[in-house]
Design a protein around this motif. Structure first.
Motif, PDB file in Angstrom:
ATOM      1  N   VAL A  44       0.813  -1.213   0.000  1.00 43.28           N
ATOM      2  CA  VAL A  44       0.000   0.000   0.000  1.00 43.28           C
ATOM      3  C   VAL A  44       0.855   1.276   0.000  1.00 43.28           C
ATOM      4  O   VAL A  44       0.432   2.302  -0.525  1.00 43.28           O
ATOM      5  N   HIS A  45       2.060   1.226   0.549  1.00 45.30           N
ATOM      6  CA  HIS A  45       2.912   2.413   0.623  1.00 45.30           C
ATOM      7  C   HIS A  45       4.112   2.343  -0.321  1.00 45.30           C
ATOM      8  O   HIS A  45       5.009   3.174  -0.223  1.00 45.30           O
ATOM      9  N   LEU A  46       4.135   1.382  -1.228  1.00 49.68           N
ATOM     10  CA  LEU A  46       5.257   1.202  -2.144  1.00 49.68           C
ATOM     11  C   LEU A  46       5.185   2.229  -3.269  1.00 49.68           C
ATOM     12  O   LEU A  46       4.263   2.213  -4.072  1.00 49.68           O
ATOM     13  N   THR A  47       6.155   3.124  -3.318  1.00 56.47           N
ATOM     14  CA  THR A  47       6.139   4.170  -4.348  1.00 56.47           C
ATOM     15  C   THR A  47       6.842   3.740  -5.621  1.00 56.47           C
ATOM     16  O   THR A  47       6.633   4.342  -6.668  1.00 56.47           O
ATOM     17  N   ARG A  48       7.677   2.718  -5.542  1.00 53.87           N
ATOM     18  CA  ARG A  48       8.307   2.175  -6.756  1.00 53.87           C
ATOM     19  C   ARG A  48       8.827   0.788  -6.465  1.00 53.87           C
ATOM     20  O   ARG A  48       9.244   0.477  -5.354  1.00 53.87           O
ATOM     21  N   ASP A  49       8.798  -0.060  -7.503  1.00 50.44           N
ATOM     22  CA  ASP A  49       9.337  -1.404  -7.370  1.00 50.44           C
ATOM     23  C   ASP A  49      10.760  -1.435  -7.911  1.00 50.44           C
ATOM     24  O   ASP A  49      11.353  -0.387  -8.185  1.00 50.44           O
ATOM     25  N   GLU A  50      11.304  -2.622  -8.119  1.00 52.96           N
ATOM     26  CA  GLU A  50      12.685  -2.732  -8.603  1.00 52.96           C
ATOM     27  C   GLU A  50      12.865  -2.170 -10.011  1.00 52.96           C
ATOM     28  O   GLU A  50      13.968  -1.839 -10.411  1.00 52.96           O
ATOM     29  N   ASN A  51      11.767  -2.046 -10.761  1.00 48.82           N
ATOM     30  CA  ASN A  51      11.826  -1.476 -12.110  1.00 48.82           C
ATOM     31  C   ASN A  51      11.492   0.013 -12.129  1.00 48.82           C
ATOM     32  O   ASN A  51      11.441   0.617 -13.205  1.00 48.82           O
ATOM     33  N   GLY A  52      11.197   0.588 -10.968  1.00 47.44           N
ATOM     34  CA  GLY A  52      10.861   2.008 -10.894  1.00 47.44           C
ATOM     35  C   GLY A  52       9.389   2.305 -11.117  1.00 47.44           C
ATOM     36  O   GLY A  52       9.008   3.468 -11.201  1.00 47.44           O
ATOM     37  N   ASN A  53       8.550   1.281 -11.208  1.00 48.04           N
ATOM     38  CA  ASN A  53       7.119   1.476 -11.434  1.00 48.04           C
ATOM     39  C   ASN A  53       6.368   1.491 -10.108  1.00 48.04           C
ATOM     40  O   ASN A  53       6.756   0.832  -9.158  1.00 48.04           O
TER      41      ASN A  53
END
Length: 145
Positions: free
Chosen positions: A31-40
């Motif tokens: 819910v608080h993830l602003t970006r993953d390992e790919n920047g998405n």
């Protein structure tokens, strides 16, 4: 419909609802993830159910006789929700854009908790149906003792 068919339908429902609960838990965890390992930015995921298609002789025969014979449920896909992401003004955040806005996932914790309760109740209902079928089979075996 045999006892075992009913148990198979309940088992498929439990499997599908368990996957649904796993996907909901993944949504809540991100819910608080602003970006993953790919920047998405993470997007909310949902599960799509469909009836199992079992093309065998027994089902074909029942279908030709217009007799209802349930097959159970299966998960056909997990789709990403394409609704708008949440924009929050926080210029101190490392992922803020040039205007100071941060894009957060389109996950609403209240909606996810409601869906989680729904999935767990459906899971419990399938357990109850499965146990009822098991009890009927056990009573049937007692008749032969």
């Amino acid at each position: 419909m045999s006892i075992f068919s009913g148990m198979n339908v309940s088992a498929s429902g439990m499997t599908a609802q368990r996957l649904r609960m796993d996907v909901i838990a993944q949504n809540i965890a991100n819910v608080h993830l602003t970006r993953d390992e790919n920047g998405n930015v993470y997007r909310r995921k949902t599960v799509v159910f469909n009836e199992k298609d079992t093309l065998n002789f027994g089902n074909t025969l029942y279908n030709s006789l217009n007799v209802f014979r349930p097959n159970g449920v299966r998960v056909t896909q997990i789709v990403e929700d394409q609704s708008d992401l949440k924009m929050v003004y926080d210029p101190t955040h490392p992922d803020a854009d040039e205007n100071g806005y941060v894009m957060y996932p389109n996950v609403d914790p209240i909606t996810e908790m409601t869906n989680l309760i729904d999935a767990s109740r459906a899971y419990e209902a399938n357990i109850t149906a499965f146990n009822a079928g098991k009890a009927i089979a056990a009573k049937g075996l007692e008749l032969f003792n």
